[in-house]
Every structure is written in structure tokens, then in C-alpha cells.
Scaffold this motif. Structure first.
Motif, mmCIF file in Angstrom:
data_model
loop_
_atom_site.group_PDB
_atom_site.id
_atom_site.type_symbol
_atom_site.label_atom_id
_atom_site.label_comp_id
_atom_site.label_asym_id
_atom_site.label_seq_id
_atom_site.Cartn_x
_atom_site.Cartn_y
_atom_site.Cartn_z
ATOM 1 N N ALA A 1 100.802 143.712 18.134
ATOM 2 C CA ALA A 1 100.304 144.633 19.157
ATOM 3 C C ALA A 1 100.751 146.065 18.865
ATOM 4 O O ALA A 1 99.973 147.018 19.016
ATOM 5 C CB ALA A 1 100.785 144.183 20.539
ATOM 6 N N ALA A 2 102.011 146.227 18.428
ATOM 7 C CA ALA A 2 102.525 147.566 18.145
ATOM 8 C C ALA A 2 101.826 148.190 16.939
ATOM 9 O O ALA A 2 101.605 149.407 16.894
ATOM 10 C CB ALA A 2 104.030 147.507 17.911
ATOM 11 N N ALA A 3 101.475 147.353 15.968
ATOM 12 C CA ALA A 3 100.811 147.854 14.763
ATOM 13 C C ALA A 3 99.328 148.137 15.002
ATOM 14 O O ALA A 3 98.692 148.834 14.197
ATOM 15 C CB ALA A 3 100.970 146.856 13.621
ATOM 16 N N GLY A 4 98.790 147.589 16.064
ATOM 17 C CA GLY A 4 97.372 147.765 16.348
ATOM 18 C C GLY A 4 96.465 146.970 15.439
ATOM 19 O O GLY A 4 95.256 147.216 15.384
ATOM 20 N N ARG A 5 97.043 146.015 14.740
ATOM 21 C CA ARG A 5 96.266 145.158 13.852
ATOM 22 C C ARG A 5 97.040 143.864 13.639
ATOM 23 O O ARG A 5 98.273 143.837 13.787
ATOM 24 C CB ARG A 5 96.030 145.827 12.493
ATOM 25 N N PRO A 6 96.367 142.789 13.293
ATOM 26 C CA PRO A 6 97.091 141.533 13.051
ATOM 27 C C PRO A 6 97.841 141.570 11.735
ATOM 28 O O PRO A 6 97.252 141.777 10.672
ATOM 29 C CB PRO A 6 95.974 140.483 13.031
ATOM 30 N N ARG A 7 99.159 141.402 11.809
ATOM 31 C CA ARG A 7 99.974 141.287 10.610
ATOM 32 C C ARG A 7 100.256 139.825 10.294
ATOM 33 O O ARG A 7 100.342 139.430 9.147
ATOM 34 C CB ARG A 7 101.290 142.033 10.809
ATOM 35 N N TRP A 8 100.408 139.024 11.341
ATOM 36 C CA TRP A 8 100.736 137.609 11.194
ATOM 37 C C TRP A 8 99.565 136.747 11.643
ATOM 38 O O TRP A 8 98.990 136.982 12.710
ATOM 39 C CB TRP A 8 101.961 137.249 12.035
ATOM 40 N N HIS A 9 99.242 135.771 10.835
ATOM 41 C CA HIS A 9 98.280 134.741 11.222
ATOM 42 C C HIS A 9 99.081 133.509 11.607
ATOM 43 O O HIS A 9 99.621 132.807 10.751
ATOM 44 C CB HIS A 9 97.325 134.435 10.068
ATOM 45 N N LEU A 10 99.203 133.280 12.903
ATOM 46 C CA LEU A 10 100.084 132.233 13.416
ATOM 47 C C LEU A 10 99.422 130.871 13.250
ATOM 48 O O LEU A 10 98.510 130.512 13.989
ATOM 49 C CB LEU A 10 100.423 132.519 14.880
ATOM 50 N N LEU A 11 99.915 130.114 12.273
ATOM 51 C CA LEU A 11 99.347 128.795 12.019
ATOM 52 C C LEU A 11 99.767 127.785 13.079
ATOM 53 O O LEU A 11 98.990 126.892 13.428
ATOM 54 C CB LEU A 11 99.784 128.298 10.637
ATOM 55 N N GLY A 12 101.004 127.895 13.578
ATOM 56 C CA GLY A 12 101.463 126.971 14.604
ATOM 57 C C GLY A 12 102.947 126.691 14.489
ATOM 58 O O GLY A 12 103.682 127.350 13.756
ATOM 59 N N PHE A 13 103.377 125.668 15.237
ATOM 60 C CA PHE A 13 104.772 125.241 15.279
ATOM 61 C C PHE A 13 104.947 123.938 14.515
ATOM 62 O O PHE A 13 104.064 123.082 14.521
ATOM 63 C CB PHE A 13 105.209 124.987 16.722
ATOM 64 N N VAL A 14 106.132 123.787 13.902
ATOM 65 C CA VAL A 14 106.544 122.479 13.387
ATOM 66 C C VAL A 14 107.872 122.117 14.033
ATOM 67 O O VAL A 14 108.711 122.984 14.302
ATOM 68 C CB VAL A 14 106.666 122.463 11.845
ATOM 69 N N ASP A 15 108.055 120.838 14.294
ATOM 70 C CA ASP A 15 109.262 120.370 14.974
ATOM 71 C C ASP A 15 109.306 118.855 14.801
ATOM 72 O O ASP A 15 108.310 118.180 15.034
ATOM 73 C CB ASP A 15 109.205 120.750 16.458
ATOM 74 N N ASP A 16 110.451 118.340 14.367
ATOM 75 C CA ASP A 16 110.553 116.898 14.127
ATOM 76 C C ASP A 16 110.611 116.081 15.404
ATOM 77 O O ASP A 16 110.103 114.958 15.450
ATOM 78 C CB ASP A 16 111.788 116.592 13.274
ATOM 79 N N ARG A 17 111.227 116.615 16.442
ATOM 80 C CA ARG A 17 111.388 115.848 17.685
ATOM 81 C C ARG A 17 111.105 116.728 18.890
ATOM 82 O O ARG A 17 111.992 116.974 19.726
ATOM 83 C CB ARG A 17 112.798 115.254 17.770
ATOM 84 N N PRO A 18 109.880 117.200 19.024
ATOM 85 C CA PRO A 18 109.582 118.091 20.153
ATOM 86 C C PRO A 18 109.568 117.334 21.475
ATOM 87 O O PRO A 18 109.056 116.215 21.571
ATOM 88 C CB PRO A 18 108.189 118.621 19.818
ATOM 89 N N ALA A 19 110.139 117.931 22.495
ATOM 90 C CA ALA A 19 110.053 117.354 23.835
ATOM 91 C C ALA A 19 108.627 117.481 24.353
ATOM 92 O O ALA A 19 107.917 118.448 24.045
ATOM 93 C CB ALA A 19 111.019 118.078 24.766
ATOM 94 N N GLU A 20 108.222 116.509 25.122
ATOM 95 C CA GLU A 20 106.850 116.513 25.652
ATOM 96 C C GLU A 20 106.574 117.786 26.450
ATOM 97 O O GLU A 20 105.489 118.379 26.349
ATOM 98 C CB GLU A 20 106.640 115.279 26.535
ATOM 99 N N GLU A 21 107.560 118.228 27.232
ATOM 100 C CA GLU A 21 107.361 119.443 28.022
ATOM 101 C C GLU A 21 107.189 120.665 27.133
ATOM 102 O O GLU A 21 106.379 121.557 27.420
ATOM 103 C CB GLU A 21 108.545 119.648 28.970
ATOM 104 N N ASN A 22 107.910 120.709 26.014
ATOM 105 C CA ASN A 22 107.753 121.838 25.100
ATOM 106 C C ASN A 22 106.391 121.828 24.414
ATOM 107 O O ASN A 22 105.819 122.883 24.150
ATOM 108 C CB ASN A 22 108.868 121.835 24.060
ATOM 109 N N LEU A 23 105.865 120.659 24.128
ATOM 110 C CA LEU A 23 104.516 120.590 23.562
ATOM 111 C C LEU A 23 103.489 121.152 24.542
ATOM 112 O O LEU A 23 102.543 121.850 24.145
ATOM 113 C CB LEU A 23 104.173 119.146 23.198
ATOM 114 N N LYS A 24 103.680 120.881 25.816
ATOM 115 C CA LYS A 24 102.768 121.431 26.827
ATOM 116 C C LYS A 24 102.901 122.953 26.901
ATOM 117 O O LYS A 24 101.898 123.671 27.037
ATOM 118 C CB LYS A 24 103.082 120.817 28.186
ATOM 119 N N ARG A 25 104.134 123.443 26.784
ATOM 120 C CA ARG A 25 104.347 124.896 26.828
ATOM 121 C C ARG A 25 103.733 125.575 25.611
ATOM 122 O O ARG A 25 103.144 126.661 25.715
ATOM 123 C CB ARG A 25 105.843 125.179 26.908
#
Length: 214
Positions: free
Chosen positions: A26-50
Motif C-alpha cells: 500500500a505504501a509503495a502504491g504497487r504490489p511488491r509481494w504476491h502472497l501465495l498463502g500460509f503453510v503450517d504443519d499443525r494449524p488450529a481450526e480457528e486459525n484456518l478460519k481466520r
């Protein structure tokens, strides 16, 4: 050109790291990062919803990075320094480089150097002539004074203050609102409890708390 980015850890700390990447865009006014997603071996169900509410996919376990797309980077969004170190050892073996993220509301002073994986959260203040190692996290509104050395995997939690000319060895955790006074040394894998005031050197592997910290 945007850089593909994966956040390791979809707990609260990881999701806060995600907001830094978005704030940088947002500060750069252009996309610098292409957010592919999260990785996590044991994510809590509530965190997956978040994570889902943030409109960023959960990709799977950390081993997903082994076959990450060309050019993909990772950032470790895990608050515990020792866990972050163990995860970094795994991810390094996959060959995915670590990205460093600095929130636009953070201040990094002159002659300050940092290793890969460094993260500065909103309001972080790093003054001048500071050396920061790999995967160091300086959290919201925390301060690091002049001539400090923070070794690999150090965490300075929100509102903590590290005074000038301090040396924090690998894996140190400085708790929320804690203070480390001028010129002191905190040993490897030590923890400074929340609200503590460190007035003398701390040995390796110690847990200190209170005012003065003992």
C-alpha cells in the motif's frame, strides 16, 4: 515485478506478518509481494478460519515449500525464537530464500544491517549502527538503541526497550514492555519476562523477571 511470498505459520504472529507485506504494498502504491498463502504443519481450526477471512489460502504443511514456484520467498511468522530457529533449519533445506519485511510505520536508522528473514512491525524503532541477525523480529512499538547487536532469531516483543550498546545472543526473547539497560549482555536462549528490567548481564539459558530482573 512482484515477488511470490509464503508466510510460515498461520497463528496470530504469522497473520500480523502478512499485514506488514500488505502495508508495504500500500505504501509503495504497487504490489511488491504476491502472497501465495500460509503453510503450517499443525494449524488450529480457528486459525484456518481466520486465514480464510483474510482472503489468503492455506497451502498445507511446511514441506509445501520443497516444491515452491520459482522465485518464491518465505517469511517465518512464528513468535517463539526457538521454534522459529527449528523451522528455519527445515526451510533452509528446501532452498527457498527468506524475505525481510519492514512495515512502512517502522524506523530503521543509518548504518543498520540485518540478515535475511528480518521483520520490523509497525512502530518498531531501530536507531543507528545496529546489527541484526537472521530472522530477528522487532515487534510493534519496540525500540532497539544505538550500537546494539541482536544475533540470529532474537525476538523483541511489543513495547520492549533495548538500550544502546547491548548484545542479545542467539534465540533471546525480550518480553512485552521489558527493558534491557545500557551496555548489557543477554545470553543465548535466555528469556526476559514481560515487564522485567534487566540491570546486569544475563547468562545463557536463563529466565529472568521482575524489577530488577532476577
Amino acid at each position: 515485478m512482484t515477488i511470490p511470498l509464503v508466510v510460515v505459520g498461520c497463528g496470530g504472529h504469522g497473520r500480523e506478518v502478512l499485514t506488514i507485506a500488505r502495508a508495504m504494498d500500500a505504501a509503495a502504491g504497487r504490489p511488491r509481494w504476491h502472497l501465495l498463502g500460509f503453510v503450517d504443519d499443525r494449524p488450529a481450526e480457528e486459525n484456518l478460519k481466520r486465514v480464510q477471512r483474510l482472503d489468503v489460502p492455506y497451502l498445507g504443511g511446511v514441506a509445501w515449500l520443497r516444491d515452491a514456484p520459482p522465485g518464491a520467498h518465505h517469511v517465518i511468522g512464528i513468535g517463539d525464537p526457538r521454534v522459529r530457529r527449528a523451522v528455519a533449519a527445515r526451510v533452509d533445506a528446501y532452498g527457498t530464500p527468506a524475505a525481510s519485511l519492514v512495515h512502512p510505520a517502522a524506523t530503521i536508522g543509518p548504518d543498520t544491517v540485518h540478515g535475511p528473514g528480518f521483520v520490523a512491525f509497525a512502530g518498531a524503532r531501530v536507531t543507528t549502527n545496529v546489527t541484526l541477525g537472521r530472522h530477528v523480529h522487532v515487534n510493534q512499538n519496540a525500540t532497539v538503541g544505538h550500537d546494539c547487536v541482536l544475533a540470529d532469531f532474537v525476538s523483541v516483543n511489543p513495547l520492549a526497550a533495548v538500550s544502546g550498546d547491548c548484545h542479545l545472543a542467539e534465540g533471546v526473547l525480550v518480553g512485552t514492555t521489558a527493558a534491557v539497560l545500557q551496555g548489557l549482555r543477554v545470553g543465548r536462549d535466555s528469556t526476559v519476562g514481560a515487564g522485567a528490567c534487566v540491570v546486569r548481564d544475563v547468562p545463557d539459558g536463563a529466565v529472568v523477571k521482575g524489577v530488577p530482573a532476577r
